[in-house]
Each structure stands twice: as structure tokens, then as C-alpha cells.
Motif scaffolding. Structure first.
Motif, mmCIF file in Angstrom:
data_model
loop_
_atom_site.group_PDB
_atom_site.id
_atom_site.type_symbol
_atom_site.label_atom_id
_atom_site.label_comp_id
_atom_site.label_asym_id
_atom_site.label_seq_id
_atom_site.Cartn_x
_atom_site.Cartn_y
_atom_site.Cartn_z
ATOM 1 N N LEU A 1 0.863 -1.177 0.000
ATOM 2 C CA LEU A 1 0.000 0.000 0.000
ATOM 3 C C LEU A 1 0.900 1.228 0.000
ATOM 4 N N PRO A 2 1.054 1.899 -1.130
ATOM 5 C CA PRO A 2 2.005 2.997 -1.214
ATOM 6 C C PRO A 2 1.534 4.215 -0.427
ATOM 7 N N ILE A 3 2.505 4.986 0.023
ATOM 8 C CA ILE A 3 2.220 6.233 0.724
ATOM 9 C C ILE A 3 2.079 7.330 -0.309
ATOM 10 N N GLN A 4 0.890 7.965 -0.368
ATOM 11 C CA GLN A 4 0.644 9.030 -1.337
ATOM 12 C C GLN A 4 -0.045 10.196 -0.640
ATOM 13 N N GLU A 5 0.160 11.381 -1.184
ATOM 14 C CA GLU A 5 -0.540 12.546 -0.655
ATOM 15 C C GLU A 5 -1.996 12.562 -1.098
ATOM 16 N N ASP A 6 -2.235 12.043 -2.279
ATOM 17 C CA ASP A 6 -3.587 12.065 -2.843
ATOM 18 C C ASP A 6 -3.879 10.691 -3.419
ATOM 19 N N TYR A 7 -4.953 10.069 -2.908
ATOM 20 C CA TYR A 7 -5.321 8.734 -3.377
ATOM 21 C C TYR A 7 -6.484 8.775 -4.371
ATOM 22 N N SER A 8 -6.714 9.948 -4.976
ATOM 23 C CA SER A 8 -7.825 10.073 -5.920
ATOM 24 C C SER A 8 -7.645 9.157 -7.117
ATOM 25 N N HIS A 9 -6.404 8.948 -7.543
ATOM 26 C CA HIS A 9 -6.157 8.110 -8.710
ATOM 27 C C HIS A 9 -5.465 6.819 -8.312
ATOM 28 N N TYR A 10 -5.723 6.392 -7.096
ATOM 29 C CA TYR A 10 -5.152 5.139 -6.620
ATOM 30 C C TYR A 10 -6.133 4.014 -6.921
ATOM 31 N N LEU A 11 -5.597 2.927 -7.467
ATOM 32 C CA LEU A 11 -6.409 1.765 -7.809
ATOM 33 C C LEU A 11 -6.069 0.610 -6.872
ATOM 34 N N PRO A 12 -6.927 0.361 -5.868
ATOM 35 C CA PRO A 12 -6.690 -0.798 -5.001
ATOM 36 C C PRO A 12 -6.984 -2.093 -5.742
ATOM 37 N N ARG A 13 -6.791 -3.177 -5.048
ATOM 38 C CA ARG A 13 -6.985 -4.480 -5.666
ATOM 39 C C ARG A 13 -8.449 -4.690 -6.077
ATOM 40 N N VAL A 14 -9.415 -4.123 -5.317
ATOM 41 C CA VAL A 14 -10.841 -4.309 -5.582
ATOM 42 C C VAL A 14 -11.515 -2.951 -5.679
ATOM 43 N N VAL A 15 -12.700 -2.911 -6.285
ATOM 44 C CA VAL A 15 -13.460 -1.665 -6.391
ATOM 45 C C VAL A 15 -14.602 -1.619 -5.388
ATOM 46 N N ALA A 16 -14.956 -2.747 -4.799
ATOM 47 C CA ALA A 16 -16.023 -2.794 -3.792
ATOM 48 C C ALA A 16 -15.814 -4.020 -2.926
ATOM 49 N N VAL A 17 -16.337 -3.954 -1.692
ATOM 50 C CA VAL A 17 -16.212 -5.047 -0.734
ATOM 51 C C VAL A 17 -17.610 -5.447 -0.279
ATOM 52 N N ILE A 18 -17.859 -6.746 -0.276
ATOM 53 C CA ILE A 18 -19.134 -7.281 0.221
ATOM 54 C C ILE A 18 -18.862 -7.934 1.568
ATOM 55 N N GLY A 19 -19.418 -7.369 2.647
ATOM 56 C CA GLY A 19 -19.245 -7.944 3.974
ATOM 57 C C GLY A 19 -18.442 -7.022 4.868
ATOM 58 N N PRO A 20 -18.033 -7.479 6.059
ATOM 59 C CA PRO A 20 -18.411 -8.758 6.702
ATOM 60 C C PRO A 20 -19.858 -8.745 7.183
ATOM 61 N N ASP A 21 -20.220 -9.798 7.935
ATOM 62 C CA ASP A 21 -21.625 -9.900 8.303
ATOM 63 C C ASP A 21 -21.937 -9.274 9.653
ATOM 64 N N ASN A 22 -21.059 -9.337 10.636
ATOM 65 C CA ASN A 22 -21.391 -8.795 11.946
ATOM 66 C C ASN A 22 -20.941 -7.349 12.065
ATOM 67 N N SER A 23 -21.572 -6.631 12.959
ATOM 68 C CA SER A 23 -21.369 -5.185 13.053
ATOM 69 C C SER A 23 -19.966 -4.821 13.508
ATOM 70 N N GLU A 24 -19.431 -5.559 14.469
ATOM 71 C CA GLU A 24 -18.115 -5.204 15.005
ATOM 72 C C GLU A 24 -17.045 -5.341 13.945
ATOM 73 N N ALA A 25 -17.083 -6.439 13.206
ATOM 74 C CA ALA A 25 -16.110 -6.623 12.138
ATOM 75 C C ALA A 25 -16.319 -5.618 11.019
ATOM 76 N N THR A 26 -17.582 -5.299 10.718
ATOM 77 C CA THR A 26 -17.867 -4.332 9.666
ATOM 78 C C THR A 26 -17.307 -2.960 10.000
ATOM 79 N N MET A 27 -17.453 -2.549 11.267
ATOM 80 C CA MET A 27 -16.928 -1.242 11.655
ATOM 81 C C MET A 27 -15.404 -1.210 11.623
ATOM 82 N N THR A 28 -14.769 -2.321 12.004
ATOM 83 C CA THR A 28 -13.306 -2.373 11.939
ATOM 84 C C THR A 28 -12.827 -2.210 10.511
#
Length: 836
Positions: free
Chosen positions: A119-146
Motif C-alpha cells: 500500500l504505497p504512501i501518497q498525498e492524494d489517493y484520488s487516482h489510486y487503484l486498489p486491488r478491488v473496487v467494492a467489498v461485500i461484507g463482513p456480516d457482523n457489526s463489530e467486524a464491519t466497523m473495523t
């Protein structure tokens, strides 16, 4: 290096450790999946990044997680095979198991990194492309907030299919979180309305020791406080980590909790806890043989198949749960148990991470054994995952400007995709899919009951809750585990009967005693359940009444026997007085009439006739005019008559005894019409007395409760009527005493002028009857007083008309020889000779 740099170094360290770790978990109970896109011009096909499988013998407890993993795969493959949605673009996915709560950070850092796992250190991540574009989950609230704390920094869309915590609705802290389920507010509201429907106001709350248990139990407590439902007690269940044995302290804690359940009178138990915490708890419930409860399950374990598989639980009571509605996904049941058709080629990616496509035959066999019950139970959470994947696909379709045949080929940045997901609005399997302002999907909730009949749905829907209407409806039949299938009762105190107020007992408002409302009060539960309200002055109530009724007005009525008798006496008196007036008129010039007073006789007879004529004012509903007649007219008429009798008695005594002694005084008396001046003066004085009494009080009729029958209101004239009557008759009583004295002084007068016995009778009767009436009024109230007042009035009128004028009429009619001037002269001459 500043704080930001130190934080990034920590992340890089974790990523490096993740890259070096070759053992990962197959997606299980707590799925976290990342979506990425492959354009058509790229080499390779979508593949499942299956991580290394743990022990397959433990897979039975992960069947639900595996089911959700398959739901995500099914949705992705269905979208990729749909030519109208994202034409020319393939969805890819990677899945990891968060291992309950112990492995949240590593997967999210993996998703945020690029192909080189950094995960590179950048001043602006507007044009940063992570491995995924969306995440589905997790199911419980505590893990979701983390996870959300990391993803929200990049505005990377995160769609949870089961986390319901209200904190996730705060978009200032979690801007990238969306949910395909309603929030905890709606789940709690459905629970509360269920309790209200079955009138359960005495409940127990059990919660896990994590944020999920604490937050939801707090929300439930706040909601119940406004619905008159009390919590008997709250207890925290010890949380057991996966693959760890329960400690002795945890076991003792569970034993103490179940013993407390046994002692409590509450029979409704609400449980907020992940399923892993509940296995040991229900084992202890079965061991202590705790039965007869209604278990209300939160969404975290409402459709838990592993717990449901413990069939002995059915003897502990009735299991109800709050979960999302069942939406069957066509073709998914077959896809879930589909065998692999061979190894698929790996994606052409620059990274050489540890990915594989392993299959576990024993785990698949376990899934096949659960396939029937999964199908019968309805694809509840499956549809939440399924709709979440479709929401991302529709958002990508709009962002890439897709038409029916192609899409733009360009990089997709997460911060661009997030607002598009928020704006999606499409129909999926007959359901409208869109997100509200809080980022939640308003899908319908259901109240389900656990059944153990293998031929039907193990989670039978018994009610539905509509989040938009915030209303629980269509509550159907529930199979209660009670004798006679009766609805279980869970109340600290049974509901009071109508007309009973509550007296609090202890600190809980649901614990109380029921006390009857006394007569004259009633209970309006909508206003106050703890105090009986008094009835209005003209109303009354019986014991335990919930409303007041108008008291019956009591007054003298025509159809009553006493009224008829008194009316007949008044008619007789009026007829006799009228006859006397006619006789005196026809014999006006005779000595008998002149000796009785002459013209003054008509001054007495006229008020008598008028008084007889208005006696009906005593009968019927009292009014201002009738009360005025009672207080003024009758007493003035009496005063005129009695003053005439008094002055007549005085005049006779003067003629025979005082004329010779005081001739000058007698001449003035005769010359200036002394008798008429006296009567007029007394009448004026009486009018002043009556007028001042009326001005000092009121003539309006008043209603007072009957002391013998409070359901009756005695309607009478002024409450000071007895005192006013005593004041008004005081002058009459004085005149009657004077008349009696003058009559007694003239007892030795000639027979034709000796009226002592008649006047004495009239005055004595009037005096005694007036005193008796005033005394009676001071002791008694009611219609009897009115009847007695009318009777005394009529008898006094008759006493004057018949007692004074009757003997003279008798002499006129039956002894005409005595009604001559010669006879009167001889009587006077004989009286004079005796005196000499």
C-alpha cells in the motif's frame, strides 16, 4: 516521520506478513469478499481466489458461511453471463474468511493493496487503484466497523449483508458503508411490536460481551422504556473464541445465568449474541432443563442451522426470530452443490501470491446434506448478498456508460463508484432495490418461528414488518409449546381489571398492585393508570367504573302520590277560598262581614287565591322563576294575610277596651286608615327583607348529591334556601305572635267579635309549622323537603282561609238571624251592661 507515516509503516508490515503467510482460511461464517472488474480486452477469465482449506471435519459449523460464499459466486457468474448488464466487462472476486473477529485487518489491507501486496504512501489517493473496487461484507457489526475504518479512508464502497448496528448509519464516520438489510432500529422495533401484540411486559435480555450485544441491548432498553415494557434483568453471556475450550469461570457464569432464568417469573428471553456464544449457553439450558420460555432471537442467530439442528431445544420453549424476508433465488440450490468441472486457469496477474482452486469433497458432502433444509428455509441472507453484488454491477454499468452491447474501457476508482451505488434503483426478483439516505435497503423483515418438522420450512414466517411503515402486520398462528397451545404469559403483574388503578411495587413500573377505584371516581387509562379521577359534580360512578354517568335529577314530579295529594288539597283550598270570596261579596253589607274586617277581608282573600293558583311552582324542574316565586311570592302573600289578621285583632281590642281610655289615639287611627297603613308598612318591610335576601344569595336552582343515594342529585332552589326561609318567615312569626296576643286579650269580647280561638288556631299552626319546617330542612335534604314545604304552605293557606273565614261563612249561611244589625246591637249592649 509523522503519525501518518508511522501508521502506513504498520500497514505495510501487516501486508508483508500477509504476503509471507501461506495458510489462509476458506470463506466460512464471516465472509469478506472483494469485487474487481476485468475488461474484455484483458487476458484471462474470472476465478475464485480460494484460500487454503482448514480442517474439513469442522466445516459443518461453517455451512452458512459457505452458503453465502456460493451466493456471491452465483451472482457474479449470473451477471457475467448476462449480455445486457456490463456487456464486455467481467466481474472478478476474491474471498477471505475473517475467522470471526480475529482476522479483520489482514483481509482489508490485502484488498486495499495492489498486485505487489504493498500500500504505497501518497498525498492524494484520488487516482489510486486498489486491488478491488467494492467489498461485500463482513456480516457482523463489530467486524464491519473495523473494516470500514480502513475502507472509508479511500471511499471504497462496502456493502454489508447482515451488520445492523445503528452506528453504521452515521455517514460522517462511515461514508462508504451501505447495507442490504434494515438497520437495528427496525429490528428492535419489530421485537417491541411483537411484545406489545402478545402483551409481554416482563422480559429478560441476554447479550454477548461485544459491541453487538451491548449496542442492541441498549437500543432495546431505550425503546422499551417508552412502551411500558420492563426488563426483569440483563445478563452478559461469556464469549467463547473459535477453537477454544470454555474456561471454568465461563462455565460457572453460564450456570449462574441459567439458574437466574429459572428463578425469574419472566418467560420471554431476548438474546443478542453471535451464534458462537450460544452453543455452550443452550447446552447449559438443556442440562438444567429450563423450559417454558419464549426465545426471541436477534438476526445474528435467527436462522442458525447448527443451533436448529439441536432438536432437543424444542422442549425448552418457543423460538421466534427477527430476520429478513425469504426471497428464493432461482437456480441457486442447484448451483450450491454443483461439482467443479475441472481446474480453471489462473488469472494472468503480476503477483505471485498464494492462490489456489482447491475443492474439499468432505466439505461439499456436508453442504449437500444441508441443501434441503437450506432450500426450505428460504434464501434470506443469500438474497442480501445476491442483491449487494447486483447493486455493484448496476452502479458499474452506469459509471462505465454501458449500453446494450459495450461499456467504456477505463479505470474505475472507488470514490467514483460509491455515489453510483447510492443512486441505483432497479428491480431484482420482483423486489425494488435501492438505498435510503442512511445507506440501508428497506427490505421487509419477518418474524419467524423455529419448527422441527423435517417436511416443512424450519423457519416458518408468522409475521412481517415493513420498515417504511414501521408496522408489524399479518401476525399468523404460532405453535406455542404450552398446554393447550395458549399464548405464554410474561408479566410481572397481571393487567388490572377495568376500573382498577395501579399501585407501584418496587422499582419496575410493570410490577404493581391493583386497587379498586372508589364510587365517585373512575379510571381513564389513557390519562393516568395510577390515579382514579374524580367525577364531575353532576356525575357519579360505581366501584371499578371506567367512566362516570349523569346522576338522576330528583325533584317533585306530578305523577308521584304525595304531589297528587297536596295538589288535591291545594285545589280544595282554592275552591273553598273562592267560595268564601263569593259569599263575602254577596253579603258585603252585613254585620258579619263588616265585623270580620269588611274591605280588608278581600285584601286577605286575594293573596290567598293567588297563592293557591301558583302552588304548581313547587312541582317540576326548578327554574329561576319558580325559585323566585317560592322565596318571594308565597312569603309576601302570607305576610299580607297575617298582617291583616294581626291588625284586625288589634283593632277589635281597641274598639272594646282602649277606645274609651285613649279616644284621641283611636280617632287618629280611624281617621288616617291606620289598619291599611300598618298592612302596607309591613308589606314594604317584607319586600325589603325578601329583596335583600335574593340579592345576597342566588335564585338559580342547585344540585346536591343525595346523602342516602349518591347516584341521585337533588335539584332544589338556592343552597341557602332554608336559611332564607327562616329569615323571610321571621317577620311573619313575629306578626303571628302579636296576632295571637291580641286575640287572647279579646277572649272576653262579645261572641260575634270574639275571634280569639280562630286566630289562635291559625297563628299557632303557622308558627309551629314554620318552626318545624325550618328544623326539618336543617336536618334533611331531598324531595321530601320540597314536598313538606309545599304541604306546609298549602295547610297554612287553608288554615287562614278555613280557620279564619270558615266560621263566619258558617254563621252567614246557617244562622242568618244572627247576621242582623239588631242582633249585633243586643250583643254589644249586653257586653256593655256586664262591664258596667
Amino acid at each position: 516521520m509523522g503519525p501518518q507515516g508511522r501508521a502506513i509503516c504498520s500497514l505495510l508490515f501487516l501486508l508483508r506478513a500477509l504476503a509471507e503467510n501461506s495458510e489462509f482460511y476458506l470463506p466460512g461464517d464471516y465472509l469478506l469478499g472483494g469485487l474487481f472488474t476485468l475488461h474484455a480486452n484483458m487476458k484471462g477469465i474470472v476465478h475464485l481466489n480460494v484460500l487454503q482449506v482448514p480442517k474439513c471435519k469442522e466445516y459443518e459449523t461453517k455451512v452458512l458461511g459457505y452458503n453465502l460464499m456460493q451466493a456471491m459466486r452465483f451472482a457474479v457468474e449470473e451477471i457475467n453471463n448476462d449480455s445486457s448488464l456490463l456487456p464486455g466487462v467481467l466481474l472478478g472476486y476474491e474471498m477471505v474468511d475473517t475467522c470471526y473477529l480475529s482476522n479483520n485487518v489482514q483481509p482489508v489491507l490485502y484488498f486495499l493493496s495492489q498486485d505487489d501486496y504493498f500500500l504505497p504512501i501518497q498525498e492524494d489517493y484520488s487516482h489510486y487503484l486498489p486491488r478491488v473496487v467494492a467489498v461485500i461484507g463482513p456480516d457482523n457489526s463489530e467486524a464491519t466497523m473495523t473494516v470500514a475504518h480502513f475502507l472509508s479512508l479511500f471511499l471504497l464502497p462496502q456493502i454489508s449483508y447482515s451488520a445492523i448496528s445503528e452506528e453504521l448509519s452515521d455517514k460522517t464516520h462511515y461514508p462508504g458503508v451501505l447495507r442490504t438489510v434494515p438497520g437495528a432500529d427496525h429490528h428492535i422495533e419489530a421485537m417491541v411490536q411483537l411484545m406489545l401484540h402478545f402483551r409481554w411486559n416482563w422480559v429478560i435480555v441476554l447479550m454477548s460481551s461485544d459491541d453487538y450485544g451491548r449496542d442492541n441491548s441498549r437500543l432495546l432498553s431505550e425503546r422499551l422504556a417508552h412502551r411500558d415494557i420492563c426488563i426483569a434483568f440483563q445478563e452478559t453471556l461469556p464469549t467463547t473464541q473459535p477453537n477454544r475450550n470454555m474456561t471454568r469461570q465461563d462455565r460457572e457464569r453460564l450456570e449462574a445465568v441459567v439458574r437466574k432464568l429459572q428463578r425469574s417469573t419472566a418467560r420471554v428471553v431476548v438474546v443478542f449474541s453471535p451464534d458462537l456464544t450460544l452453543y455452550n449457553f443452550f447446552r447449559e439450558v438443556l442440562r438444567q432443563n429450563f423450559t417454558g420460555a419464549v426465545w426471541i432471537a436477534s438476526e445474528s442467530w435467527a436462522i442458525d442451522l447448527v443451533l436448529h439442528n439441536v432438536t432437543e431445544l424444542q422442549r425448552t420453549g418457543t423460538f421466534l426470530g427477527i430476520t429478513t424476508q425469504a426471497v428464493p433465488v432461482p437456480g441457486f440450490s442447484e448451483f450450491r452443490v454443483r461439482r467443479s468441472q475441472g481446474m480453471r486457469p489462473a488469472l494472468n496477474r503480476s503477483s505471485q501470491g498464494a492462490t489456489c482452486n482447491q475443492e474439499c469433497d468432505s466439505c461439499m458432502n456436508t453442504t449437500e446434506s444441508f441443501n434441503t433444509i437450506l432450500t426450505l428455509s428460504g434464501e434470506r441472507t443469500v438474497f442480501s448478498v445476491y442483491s449487494g453484488v447486483y447493486a455493484v454491477a448496476h452502479a458499474l454499468h452506469n459509471l462505465l456508460g454501458c449500453n446494450q452491447i459495450s461499456c467504456r474501457k477505463e479505470a474505475v476508482y472507488p470514490w467514483q463508484l460509491l455515489p453510483e451505488i447510492r443512486k441505483v434503483n432497479f428491480t431484482l426478483l420482483g423486489h425494488q432495490i435501492f438505498f435510503n439516505q442512511q445507506g440501508d435497503m428497506s427490505i421487509r423483515l419477518e418474524v419467524i418461528q423455529w419448527l422441527w418438522d423435517l417436511s416443512q420450512n424450519p423457519f416458518q414466517s408468522v409475521a412481517s414488518y415493513h420498515p417504511l411503515k414501521r408496522q408489524l402486520k399479518y401476525i399468523g398462528d404460532i405453535s406455542w409449546h404450552t398446554p393447550g397451545n395458549t399464548v405464554p404469559v410474561s408479566m410481572c403483574s397481571r393487567d388490572c381489571q377495568p376500573g382498577q388503578k395501579k399501585k407501584p411495587v418496587g422499582t419496575h413500573p410493570c410490577c404493581f398492585e391493583c386497587i379498586d377505584c372508589l364510587p365517585g371516581t373512575f379510571l381513564n387509562r389513557t390519562a393516568d393508570e395510577y390515579e382514579c379521577q374524580p367525577c364531575l359534580s353532576y356525575q357519579w360512578s360505581h366501584r371499578n367504573d371506567t367512566s362516570c354517568f349523569k346522576r338522576r335529577l330528583a325533584f317533585l314530579e306530578w305523577h308521584e302520590a304525595p304531589t297528587i295529594i297536596v295538589a288535591m288539597l291545594a285545589a280544595l283550598g282554592f275552591a273553598s277560598t273562592l267560595a268564601i270570596s263569593v259569599i263575602f261579596w254577596r253579603h258585603f253589607q252585613t254585620p258579619m262581614v263588616r265585623s270580620a274586617g269588611g274591605p280588608m277581608c278581600f285584601l286577605m282573600l286575594t293573596p290567598l287565591l293567588m297563592a293557591y293558583m301558583v302552588t304548581p311552582v313547587y312541582v317540576g324542574l326548578p327554574t329561576v322563576s319558580t325559585c323566585l316565586c317560592r322565596q318571594a311570592f308565597f312569603t309576601i302573600c302570607f305576610t299580607v294575610c297575617i298582617s291583616c289578621i294581626t291588625v284586625r285583632s288589634f283593632q277589635i281590642v281597641c274598639v272594646f277596651k282602649m277606645a274609651r281610655r285613649l279616644p284621641s289615639a283611636y280617632s287618629y287611627w280611624v281617621r288616617y286608615h291606620g289598619p291599611y297603613i300598618f298592612v302596607a308598612s309591613i308589606t314594604v318591610l317584607k319586600v325589603l327583607i325578601v329583596g335583600s335576601g335574593i340579592l345576597a344569595t342566588t335564585t338559580s336552582p342547585t344540585a346536591r348529591s343525595d346523602p342516602d343515594d349518591p347516584t341521585v342529585m337533588i335539584l332544589s332552589c338556592s343552597p341557602n334556601y332554608p336559611r332564607g326561609l327562616l329569615i323571610n318567615t321571621s317577620l311573619d312569626l313575629l306578626l303571628s305572635l302579636l296576632g295571637f296576643g291580641f286575640a287572647y286579650a279579646g277572649k272576653e269580647l262579645p261572641t260575634n267579635y270574639n275571634e280569639a280561638k280562630f286566630i289562635t288556631f291559625c297563628m299557632t299552626f303557622y308558627f309551629t309549622s314554620s318552626v318545624f319546617l325550618c328544623t326539618f330542612m336543617s336536618v334533611y335534604e331531598g324531595v321530601l323537603v320540597t314536598i313538606l314545604d309545599l304541604l306546609v304552605t298549602v295547610l297554612n293557606l287553608m288554615g287562614i282561609s278555613l280557620g279564619y273565614f270558615g266560621p263566619k261563612c258558617y254563621m252567614i249561611l246557617f244562622y242568618p238571624e244572627r247576621n242582623t244589625q239588631a242582633y249585633f246591637s243586643s250583643v254589644i249592649q249586653g257586653y256593655t251592661m256586664r262591664r258596667d
